[in-house]
Structures are given as structure tokens and as C-alpha cells.
Design an enzyme around this catalytic site. Structure first.
Site, PDB file in Angstrom:
ATOM      1  N   ASP A  15      11.014  -7.697 -11.003  1.00 46.97           N
ATOM      2  CA  ASP A  15      11.193  -8.998 -11.693  1.00 46.97           C
ATOM      3  C   ASP A  15      12.106  -9.309 -12.683  1.00 46.97           C
ATOM      4  O   ASP A  15      11.822  -9.685 -13.945  1.00 46.97           O
ATOM      5  CB  ASP A  15       9.612  -9.233 -12.391  1.00 46.97           C
ATOM      6  CG  ASP A  15       8.551  -8.883 -11.242  1.00 46.97           C
ATOM      7  OD1 ASP A  15       8.468  -9.580 -10.315  1.00 46.97           O
ATOM      8  OD2 ASP A  15       7.477  -8.422 -12.042  1.00 46.97           O
ATOM      9  N   GLU A 187       6.409 -19.013  -7.026  1.00 48.69           N
ATOM     10  CA  GLU A 187       6.195 -18.206  -8.481  1.00 48.69           C
ATOM     11  C   GLU A 187       7.550 -17.965  -9.002  1.00 48.69           C
ATOM     12  O   GLU A 187       8.392 -18.549  -8.413  1.00 48.69           O
ATOM     13  CB  GLU A 187       5.298 -16.904  -8.204  1.00 48.69           C
ATOM     14  CG  GLU A 187       6.074 -15.900  -7.169  1.00 48.69           C
ATOM     15  CD  GLU A 187       5.101 -15.001  -6.767  1.00 48.69           C
ATOM     16  OE1 GLU A 187       4.425 -14.518  -7.796  1.00 48.69           O
ATOM     17  OE2 GLU A 187       5.385 -14.148  -5.911  1.00 48.69           O
TER      18      GLU A 187
END
Length: 541
Positions: A15, A187
């Protein structure tokens, strides 16, 4: 011009959120249940990276005691404005089943190395939060919203709300600005501004083998956002031959010379599509089209292992030393604990100078108070070694060398006590939550002597060794397949990676202590890529 070989952050570094401030580049990555929270690396050239800080270093900023496996810190976002660094992060308390308890916070610092502030609570409506600083001075907060209702897709879109720095809270209406594409599972939002457009980069497809990143744009920040007709920007989906799989969830940066790069997560699988190193950070060079859309520079949507570097001088860093002799006042930045901070109640570098002392606490299945000090496995071929002084008095006391994914998947070469053998050595493997002992009989050890323990990993196969005095190394137990320690092997997806380190348990509550003299971590410097390593290789002892 230099080239960059991926991954730029090997091992469990998912991420990525990238930021440039002047000539300096920073990447923040997720840490999930490992403490301290968030890892920030620094570079001058986008090629060479070194760790510089973990902002969430206090329990007041991050209290994960009891957090579920693969809970904790998800998808941090790093930004900078007017002399202040901003870090947004989620502390995920639960995520299995219909609901997700996802609390979003903000901390700030004048220096990237801290000290970082106490957290400001923002909201809990979903995860993957991000903060955008608009040209007009306003600050905008985005996150995906979780929709648990029957008949609705649980990834409910990207919501936008203004953040008031003066009031230290979110203010004004909440608006859903982007529902995503047919790839779904939208997302990881990040907002950017270029020319007349706001650009919204999102992750889609889920963070497994159908993962992707998609770009959309609008002339107003609250939309409507039009999707690039040639979406996604990057994906590995359907291309099993690629060395880099799971490509998606990324963020963008522009160099001081006007070059653009995407950093993104990905995985390098071994056999059966298992990524024992977890999701890592990769980089791709990008170009803008004449009509204002972004493309990977090499002309494909697939991630490349070797990419063209920026027009910047190289700034290499000194590599991390292979050995840690625990002679300092604090542990090195490679070391982590599970869920709770490292403190003198359970670990010490001063009680026996030159040793790391761990005081036995709860079991390897605990989500509360484990005595583990561990670091990421960052290569497919590694050797690790430690020496431990430990005098157990009964079977509930254990200490030794640990390979760990989470509470239900780990392998443990440990010293303990058994009535039939006295002080002895054994191997525990917990696989999908099932406990097993891998030695035919526990190996007797000499009392009042340190025991050296070693592990060798090659492409998902682990061999353990031990020695006392100057005796030859002896193999302990069989070769062990550790590919169950991966995101991909469990029934339900998970998000971390393999760690290796030292552990001590005292299930009686007596807090029996173990002293570790050193820890050595060595990688094979030149290795093949993940796809190649999965082709039937074996461990040569």
C-alpha cells in the site's frame, strides 16, 4: 540514464503512498498488526531507499492489543503542506464477516523523522483514507465507504469530505464521488491536480491476482468523475507468466524535472501462487497522453521488473549490517513487535548488557501480549542465526528462533523442557491453525550452555540447525515447506508477510527469561525472480 530493478521495497511493504518534498522522496507503507506503525523510507533518486522513521511509536497513537490478524494499520497516506507533514492511517479492529470496524486518524510532524503528534480522530466509515491539499488552501479527505447491507456491493464507493485544520475535524457534507468500474472493490483513493483536472487514482479488483489501479478525472473535486476509457492503468490479471503479480493500489509522484512515476504494490509468487514475502512495493515510469491521461511508459498495462529511472544523480545508501549484537541502547529499525510497543516490562537490552532479554509471556496464538522481536523476510533465499541462553524448568516455557506469518501459521525451533529429555530442542509447526511437532523425539541439550540456532530458507523450503560449544552444526528435524506462511494459502485473504526473529513464552505466567546474544540475517545477493524460483528448486544442504 539509470535503471531501477523492482521491487524497490522488498518484503512486506504494501500500500505505498509516495511524496516528494523538494529533492527528497518518501514512501509510507502499511504495517498491519506489527508495531511500530507505518514504515517510511527515503530516497533521492527513486532507486535507492532507506528506512527513516515509524511515526506511530506510542500506544497513545496506536493501541492494537487484541486486534485481529491482518488488522491494525491499513494503507497510510503521506502528504505535506506549509512546512508540515500529514499522515493519515486506519486502525482496523475487525474485518471478517459483514462488518468492518475501521477507525481513521491523522498525525502531523514538522520533520519526517518526528516527533509525530497525538492522533486526531477523523471517522470510521471505511478504510484507505487519504488527504488532499487543494490549491485554494482547502483540505479534502477521501476514503472508501463500507456498505454491509444485503444486496449492496460492500465496496460502496469513494466518499469526500472537507477537513478543517483549525477545528481538527471533518466538516461539511459527505459526498460519494466515485462508484468505481466493473472491476469493483474500489478502494485506495488518492487525489491529484494537474492542469484543469482533479485526478482520482483508485485500487480495484481486490488485492489478490485480479488487482488493478484505475484513473478517473473531473474538473471539480466533487465530481462527476469520468473513467479513462482504456482502464485500468496497471494490472497483472490474467497474465500468470509475469514476475510481478497482484499489481495495483498505488500512488503517483512527479519529479523535480517533470517526470512521473507510479509506485504500487505487487507480489512475487512461488509455487501454487504463494507470496511468502507478502505484498511488496514496485515502481513504474509513466507518461501523459496528449488528451490528458496517464500511461505506463513501456506501452503496456503490465508491471515491468526493470524500468527507466529518472534524470537524477544516484544516491546509494550503506546496506544494513548482517549481524546485530544487541550492544546498543535501542533496537535497530529492522525490528518489530506484535500489536504492543517494545518496553522494559517484557524486553531489555540493559539487564544483561550485550544481550536481548525477552521475558516469556503469552502463546504464539495470542492477539494480546506476545514476546516476539522479529524482522521482515525480504528475499527468497536467506540464512538466519542466533544464540540463546535459556534454562526452562517445564514444558510451558519455550524460547528460540521463529518464522512467523500470524497466529495460525508459523514454524518455531525452540528450547523447552520435557520430562523424558530435560532441556531439549523441538520444532513446532502451526499450519492453518493446526498444531504439530516435527521432530520424532525432542533433542537433548546441555544445561547451562547457550544454544546456537540457524535457519536456511530457499524458495519456500526451510531447514533448521543447532549447535552447542564448537560442535558441528546438526540438522534439526525435516525440511519444512513454509509456503503456508503467505497471503494466499489461507481460506480467507490476509495481508502481511513472513517475519523471522526471536521469541519467548511462559504459559505458566512465571515470565521465564531468555537471553539472545546476537542475530544474523543474510540474503543471497543475486537471486532469480519469484516466477523462476517456483520451478521445482530444492534446498541443497
Amino acid at each position: 540514464m539509470t535503471s531501477i530493478t523492482n521491487p524497490i521495497l522488498p518484503g512486506f511493504h504494501p500500500d505505498p503512498s509516495i511524496l516528494r518534498v523538494g529533492d527528497d522522496y518518501y514512501i509510507a507503507t502499511s504495517t498491519f498488526e506489527w508495531f511500530p506503525g507505518v514504515r517510511i523510507h527515503h530516497s533521492k533518486d527513486l532507486k535507492n531507499w532507506r528506512f527513516i522513521s515509524s511515526p506511530l511509536s506510542r500506544k497513545s497513537q496506536l493501541d492494537m492489543k487484541g486486534n485481529i490478524n491482518s488488522g491494525g494499520v491499513w494503507a497510510p497516506c503521506l502528504s505535506y503542506q506549509d512546512g508540515l507533514f500529514y499522515l493519515i492511517y486506519t486502525d482496523v479492529k475487525s474485518w471478517h464477516g459483514a462488518y468492518k470496524d475501521t477507525h481513521n486518524y491523522l498525525v502531523t510532524a514538522e520533520s519526517i523523522e518526528g516527533p509525530w503528534s497525538e492522533p486526531v480522530y477523523l471517522n470510521s466509515s471505511g478504510f484507505d483514507p487519504s488527504l488532499f491539499h487543494d490549491r485554494d488552501g482547502k483540505k479534502w479527505f477521501v476514503n472508501m465507504i463500507w456498505d454491509y447491507r444485503k444486496g449492496n456491493h460492500s465496496f460502496g464507493g469513494i466518499v469526500l469530505q472537507e477537513y478543517s485544520a483549525q477545528e481538527k475535524k471533518l466538516v461539511g457534507p459527505v459526498k460519494n464521488i466515485f462508484k468505481g468500474t466493473d472491476l469493483r472493490m474500489t478502494e485506495g483513493p488518492h487525489l491529484y491536480q494537474k492542469g484543469d483536472y482533479y485526478y482520482l487514482l483508485t485500487a480495484e479488483g481486490g488485492t489478490e491476482y485480479n488487482h488493478a489501479a484505475t484513473l478517473a478525472r473531473s474538473k471539480t473535486i466533487d465530481g462527476p468523475y469520468e473513467v479513462d476509457e482504456d482502464y485500468p492503468l496497471i494490472t497483472s490479471a490474467g497474465k500468470d507468466h509475469l514476475d510481478i503479480q497482484k499489481a495495483g493500489h498505488g500512488s503517483l509522484v512527479e519529479t523535480q524535472n517533470g517526470e512521473w512515476y507510479l509506485v504500487h504494490l505487487g507480489g512475487r509468487p512461488l509455487k501454487d501462487k504463494r507470496c511468502i514475502l507478502g505484498r511488496e512495493t514496485f515502481i513504474q515510469r509513466c507518461d501523459w497522453t496528449d488528451d490528458g491521461w496517464l500511461r505506463l511508459s513501456h506501452g503496456s498495462k503490465s508491471p515491468e521488473v526493470v524500468v527507466q529511472g529518472p534524470d537524477l544523480p544516484e544516491h546509494p545508501f550503506e546496506p544494513e549490517p548482517a549481524a546485530d549484537d544487541f550492544s546498543g541502547e535501542t533496537l535497530g529499525s529492522q525490528w518489530n513487535s506484535l500489536r504492543v510497543p517494545m518496553d522494559s516490562s517484557w524486553m531489555s537490552l540493559s539487564e544483561r548488557p550485550g544481550y536481548l532479554r525477552l521475558k516469556g509471556r503469552e502463546s504464539l496464538s495470542s492477539m494480546h501480549e506476545q514476546s516476539i522481536i522479529a524482522r521482515r523476510q525480504q528475499a527468497f533465499k536467506i540464512e538466519v542465526e542466533t544464540s540463546v541462553a535459556f534454562e526452562p524448568e517445564h514444558f510451558q516455557q519455550m524460547a528460540g528462533l521463529l518464522f512467523y506469518y500470524d497466529t495460525i501459521d508459523h514454524v518455531y525451533l525452540h528450547i523447552t523442557h520435557r520430562e523424558e529429555a530435560g532441556k531439549c530442542l523441538g520444532i513446532i509447526q502451526t499450519k492453518y491453525g493446526e498444531y504439530d511437532e516435527l521432530t520424532e523425539a525432542f533433542i537433548p541439550l546441555k544445561d547451562q550452555e547457550e544454544v546456537k540456532l540457524r535457519g536456511e530458507v530457499q524458495d519456500g523450503m526451510l531447514a533448521f540447525y543447532y549447535r552447542q560449544h564448537d560442535e558441528d552444526w546438526q540438522q534439526a528435524g525435516p525440511l519444512i515447506d513454509i509456503t503456508h506462511m503467505s497471503d494466499d494459502s489461507a481460506k480467507q485473504v490476509r495481508f502481511t508477510g513472513t517475519f523471522v526473529g526471536m521469541a519467548c513464552q511462559d504459559l505458566s505466567g512465571g515470565r521465564k527469561e531468555a537471553d539472545f546474544d546476537y542475530f544474523i540475517y543474510k540474503e543471497q545477493k543475486k537471486e532469480t525472480t519469484g516466477q523462476e524460483t517456483g520451478k521445482g528448486s530444492t534446498l541443497h544442504l
